[in-house]
Design a protein around this motif. Structure first.
Motif, PDB file in Angstrom:
ATOM      1  N   ASN A 196     -29.592   8.553  63.395  1.00 21.03           N
ATOM      2  CA  ASN A 196     -30.519   7.507  63.813  1.00 21.03           C
ATOM      3  C   ASN A 196     -31.520   7.150  62.720  1.00 21.03           C
ATOM      4  OD1 ASN A 196     -29.430   7.323  66.449  1.00 21.03           O
ATOM      5  ND2 ASN A 196     -30.602   9.139  67.075  1.00 21.03           N
ATOM      6  N   SER A 197     -31.336   7.707  61.547  1.00 17.63           N
ATOM      7  CA  SER A 197     -32.250   7.448  60.436  1.00 17.63           C
ATOM      8  C   SER A 197     -32.102   6.008  59.949  1.00 17.63           C
ATOM      9  CB  SER A 197     -31.956   8.410  59.282  1.00 17.63           C
ATOM     10  OG  SER A 197     -32.669   8.026  58.117  1.00 17.63           O
ATOM     11  N   ILE A 198     -33.215   5.435  59.465  1.00 23.25           N
ATOM     12  CA  ILE A 198     -33.157   4.074  58.919  1.00 23.25           C
ATOM     13  C   ILE A 198     -32.360   4.048  57.616  1.00 23.25           C
ATOM     14  CG2 ILE A 198     -35.329   3.360  59.981  1.00 23.25           C
ATOM     15  CD1 ILE A 198     -36.682   3.830  57.276  1.00 23.25           C
ATOM     16  N   PHE A 199     -32.100   5.219  57.053  1.00 25.12           N
ATOM     17  CA  PHE A 199     -31.317   5.313  55.822  1.00 25.12           C
ATOM     18  C   PHE A 199     -29.881   5.759  56.108  1.00 25.12           C
ATOM     19  CE2 PHE A 199     -35.744   6.393  54.712  1.00 25.12           C
ATOM     20  CZ  PHE A 199     -36.022   5.323  53.870  1.00 25.12           C
ATOM     21  N   SER A 200     -29.443   5.545  57.357  1.00 28.50           N
ATOM     22  CA  SER A 200     -28.129   6.052  57.753  1.00 28.50           C
ATOM     23  C   SER A 200     -26.983   5.132  57.336  1.00 28.50           C
ATOM     24  CB  SER A 200     -28.079   6.258  59.271  1.00 28.50           C
ATOM     25  OG  SER A 200     -28.244   5.015  59.945  1.00 28.50           O
ATOM     26  N   ASN A 201     -27.295   3.923  56.846  1.00 23.21           N
ATOM     27  CA  ASN A 201     -26.198   3.065  56.401  1.00 23.21           C
ATOM     28  C   ASN A 201     -26.542   2.377  55.086  1.00 23.21           C
ATOM     29  OD1 ASN A 201     -27.778   0.756  57.004  1.00 23.21           O
ATOM     30  ND2 ASN A 201     -27.051   0.748  59.103  1.00 23.21           N
ATOM     31  N   PHE A 202     -25.507   1.964  54.399  1.00 19.54           N
ATOM     32  CA  PHE A 202     -25.643   1.306  53.102  1.00 19.54           C
ATOM     33  C   PHE A 202     -24.666   0.143  53.044  1.00 19.54           C
ATOM     34  CE2 PHE A 202     -23.897   0.910  48.744  1.00 19.54           C
ATOM     35  CZ  PHE A 202     -25.034   0.430  48.110  1.00 19.54           C
ATOM     36  N   GLU A 203     -25.178  -1.044  52.713  1.00 21.14           N
ATOM     37  CA  GLU A 203     -24.339  -2.233  52.615  1.00 21.14           C
ATOM     38  C   GLU A 203     -24.099  -2.589  51.152  1.00 21.14           C
ATOM     39  OE1 GLU A 203     -25.394  -4.741  56.677  1.00 21.14           O
ATOM     40  OE2 GLU A 203     -26.324  -5.306  54.770  1.00 21.14           O
ATOM     41  N   GLN A 204     -22.879  -2.965  50.857  1.00 22.99           N
ATOM     42  CA  GLN A 204     -22.526  -3.374  49.495  1.00 22.99           C
ATOM     43  C   GLN A 204     -21.906  -4.768  49.543  1.00 22.99           C
ATOM     44  OE1 GLN A 204     -19.012  -1.811  47.142  1.00 22.99           O
ATOM     45  NE2 GLN A 204     -20.667  -0.731  46.083  1.00 22.99           N
ATOM     46  N   LEU A 205     -22.549  -5.704  48.869  1.00 20.80           N
ATOM     47  CA  LEU A 205     -22.068  -7.085  48.847  1.00 20.80           C
ATOM     48  C   LEU A 205     -20.729  -7.171  48.117  1.00 20.80           C
ATOM     49  CD1 LEU A 205     -22.647 -10.116  49.403  1.00 20.80           C
ATOM     50  CD2 LEU A 205     -23.780 -10.193  47.168  1.00 20.80           C
ATOM     51  N   GLN A 206     -19.749  -7.810  48.753  1.00 24.90           N
ATOM     52  CA  GLN A 206     -18.427  -7.987  48.151  1.00 24.90           C
ATOM     53  C   GLN A 206     -18.181  -9.429  47.714  1.00 24.90           C
ATOM     54  OE1 GLN A 206     -16.197  -5.249  47.676  1.00 24.90           O
ATOM     55  NE2 GLN A 206     -18.177  -4.304  48.148  1.00 24.90           N
ATOM     56  N   GLN A 207     -18.595 -10.354  48.561  1.00 27.84           N
ATOM     57  CA  GLN A 207     -18.322 -11.756  48.264  1.00 27.84           C
ATOM     58  C   GLN A 207     -19.352 -12.633  48.956  1.00 27.84           C
ATOM     59  OE1 GLN A 207     -14.360 -12.917  49.402  1.00 27.84           O
ATOM     60  NE2 GLN A 207     -14.365 -14.786  48.195  1.00 27.84           N
ATOM     61  N   TYR A 208     -19.763 -13.686  48.261  1.00 29.55           N
ATOM     62  CA  TYR A 208     -20.710 -14.635  48.848  1.00 29.55           C
ATOM     63  C   TYR A 208     -20.345 -16.031  48.359  1.00 29.55           C
ATOM     64  CZ  TYR A 208     -24.999 -17.194  49.874  1.00 29.55           C
ATOM     65  OH  TYR A 208     -25.898 -18.118  50.349  1.00 29.55           O
ATOM     66  N   LYS A 209     -20.350 -16.979  49.285  1.00 29.03           N
ATOM     67  CA  LYS A 209     -20.031 -18.358  48.919  1.00 29.03           C
ATOM     68  C   LYS A 209     -20.936 -19.309  49.698  1.00 29.03           C
ATOM     69  CE  LYS A 209     -15.720 -19.466  48.483  1.00 29.03           C
ATOM     70  NZ  LYS A 209     -14.301 -19.801  48.813  1.00 29.03           N
ATOM     71  N   TYR A 210     -21.692 -20.118  48.958  1.00 29.04           N
ATOM     72  CA  TYR A 210     -22.531 -21.146  49.587  1.00 29.04           C
ATOM     73  C   TYR A 210     -22.183 -22.483  48.951  1.00 29.04           C
ATOM     74  CZ  TYR A 210     -26.466 -24.137  50.715  1.00 29.04           C
ATOM     75  OH  TYR A 210     -27.229 -25.200  51.141  1.00 29.04           O
ATOM     76  N   ILE A 211     -21.906 -23.478  49.788  1.00 26.11           N
ATOM     77  CA  ILE A 211     -21.570 -24.817  49.302  1.00 26.11           C
ATOM     78  C   ILE A 211     -22.389 -25.846  50.069  1.00 26.11           C
ATOM     79  CG2 ILE A 211     -19.749 -26.541  49.014  1.00 26.11           C
ATOM     80  CD1 ILE A 211     -17.732 -24.260  48.880  1.00 26.11           C
ATOM     81  N   PHE A 212     -23.127 -26.655  49.327  1.00 27.29           N
ATOM     82  CA  PHE A 212     -23.915 -27.739  49.914  1.00 27.29           C
ATOM     83  C   PHE A 212     -23.432 -29.048  49.301  1.00 27.29           C
ATOM     84  CE2 PHE A 212     -27.922 -30.384  49.626  1.00 27.29           C
ATOM     85  CZ  PHE A 212     -27.904 -30.781  50.958  1.00 27.29           C
ATOM     86  N   SER A 213     -22.963 -29.942  50.135  1.00 26.10           N
ATOM     87  CA  SER A 213     -22.463 -31.222  49.642  1.00 26.10           C
ATOM     88  C   SER A 213     -23.096 -32.357  50.432  1.00 26.10           C
ATOM     89  CB  SER A 213     -20.936 -31.293  49.753  1.00 26.10           C
ATOM     90  OG  SER A 213     -20.529 -31.137  51.102  1.00 26.10           O
ATOM     91  N   ALA A 214     -23.232 -33.497  49.778  1.00 24.67           N
ATOM     92  CA  ALA A 214     -23.815 -34.655  50.455  1.00 24.67           C
ATOM     93  C   ALA A 214     -23.290 -35.939  49.828  1.00 24.67           C
ATOM     94  CB  ALA A 214     -25.340 -34.620  50.374  1.00 24.67           C
ATOM     95  N   ILE A 215     -23.146 -36.946  50.654  1.00 29.84           N
ATOM     96  CA  ILE A 215     -22.833 -38.296  50.205  1.00 29.84           C
ATOM     97  C   ILE A 215     -24.100 -39.130  50.374  1.00 29.84           C
ATOM     98  CG2 ILE A 215     -21.471 -40.379  50.605  1.00 29.84           C
ATOM     99  CD1 ILE A 215     -19.833 -38.129  49.474  1.00 29.84           C
TER     100      ILE A 215
END
Length: 276
Positions: free
Chosen positions: A130-149
């Motif tokens: 139940n510790s706040i340090f009980s998990n660790f996240e590792q970023l694998q992939q990120y994609k952000y796309i913003f388009s406009a006409i």
């Protein structure tokens, strides 16, 4: 989690009477005019002689809110569970659309915008902790796309503009060995009408003004605005902190209208929200 840490850091700096501002280059400032954007990041904006219609937004989808399972790690987890660790992959997606009209009192442009974001992470969790340090996240992939006409009034001889801004990260493709890599908010891109191109570069601050007049150093960079330029030089700066647009004085009315459309589209985003 990293974004949460950044926002806590910003809140602490603000509470300590620290003035966080985007520094506009003095040379450009002398050749430009600043216009404050009222209602920035809201549903209707105005600045100078420019006004937007009410921004019509589509459904803002974020699914699933807890992230869905990606690849399975059945065989790995049989071994990892022996030492009290569980490995999972989560994928979250978010998207939305919006549209509005921008007018300078004489001419109008229609803006149709679309935002998409995908985040993939590996999560290592200590079983039965139940510790706040009980998990660790590792970023694998990120994609952000913003388009406009940006659809112009063709009866005025104007051309439509297309805006595209991206922020893409792939741990495997970049062979990134840093386990603590986090999502950087610094998206960049360009806008073009087929003949002319405007380059859009993110601006981040590392230094800030303290209440005693001295300059302080921030522990991390913060996205604070965007620089718009052509091959001839800088033509505008979008200040996300104070919600201002700096226009180069030599711009014509049509150019200011197009830049205003780009700036208001950036302010109107909800998926990529810098939260100033």
């Amino acid at each position: 989690m990293k974004n949460t840490v950044l926002m806590i850091g910003v809140a602490c700096l603000m509470s300590c009477c620290t003035s966080i501002k985007l520094a506009i280059p003095e040379k450009f400032k002398q050749q430009a005019t600043m216009q404050h954007v009222s209602g920035a990041r809201g549903n209707k904006m105005s600045f100078g002689n420019f006004t937007t219609s009410k921004i019509r937004r589509g459904i803002h989808l974020s699914y699933p809110p807890w992230g869905w399972g990606g690849r399975g790690f059945l065989l790995e987890n049989i071994l990892l569970n022996q030492i009290g660790i569980q490995k999972n992959e989560t994928v979250t997606k978010e998207k939305t659309k919006f549209r509005y009209t921008l007018s300078d009192g004489k001419n109008n442009v229609e803006v149709y915008a679309d935002e998409k974001e995908m985040t993939k992470k590996l999560e290592y969790e200590i079983i039965n902790s139940n510790s706040i340090f009980s998990n660790f996240e590792q970023l694998q992939q990120y994609k952000y796309i913003f388009s406009a006409i940006i659809s112009a009034d063709t009866t005025q001889g104007s051309k439509n503009w297309e805006l595209l801004m991206t922020n893409i990260y792939d741990r495997k493709a970049e062979n990134d060995k840093n386990p603590f890599t986090f999502i950087k908010q610094e998206d960049n891109g360009l806008a073009t009408n087929g003949n002319d191109t405007i380059f859009i570069k993110p601006l981040s601050i590392k230094k800030t003004a303290l209440s005693n007049g001295k300059t302080g150093q921030l522990p991390f960079k913060l996205l604070s605005g965007y620089e718009l330029s052509t091959n001839d030089g800088v033509i505008a700066i979008i200040d996300m902190i104070d919600r201002n647009i700096w226009f180069y004085n030599e711009l014509g009315a049509a150019e200011k209208l197009n830049i205003g459309a780009i700036a208001t589209a950036i302010f109107a985003r909800k998926v990529h929200d810098v939260k100033w």
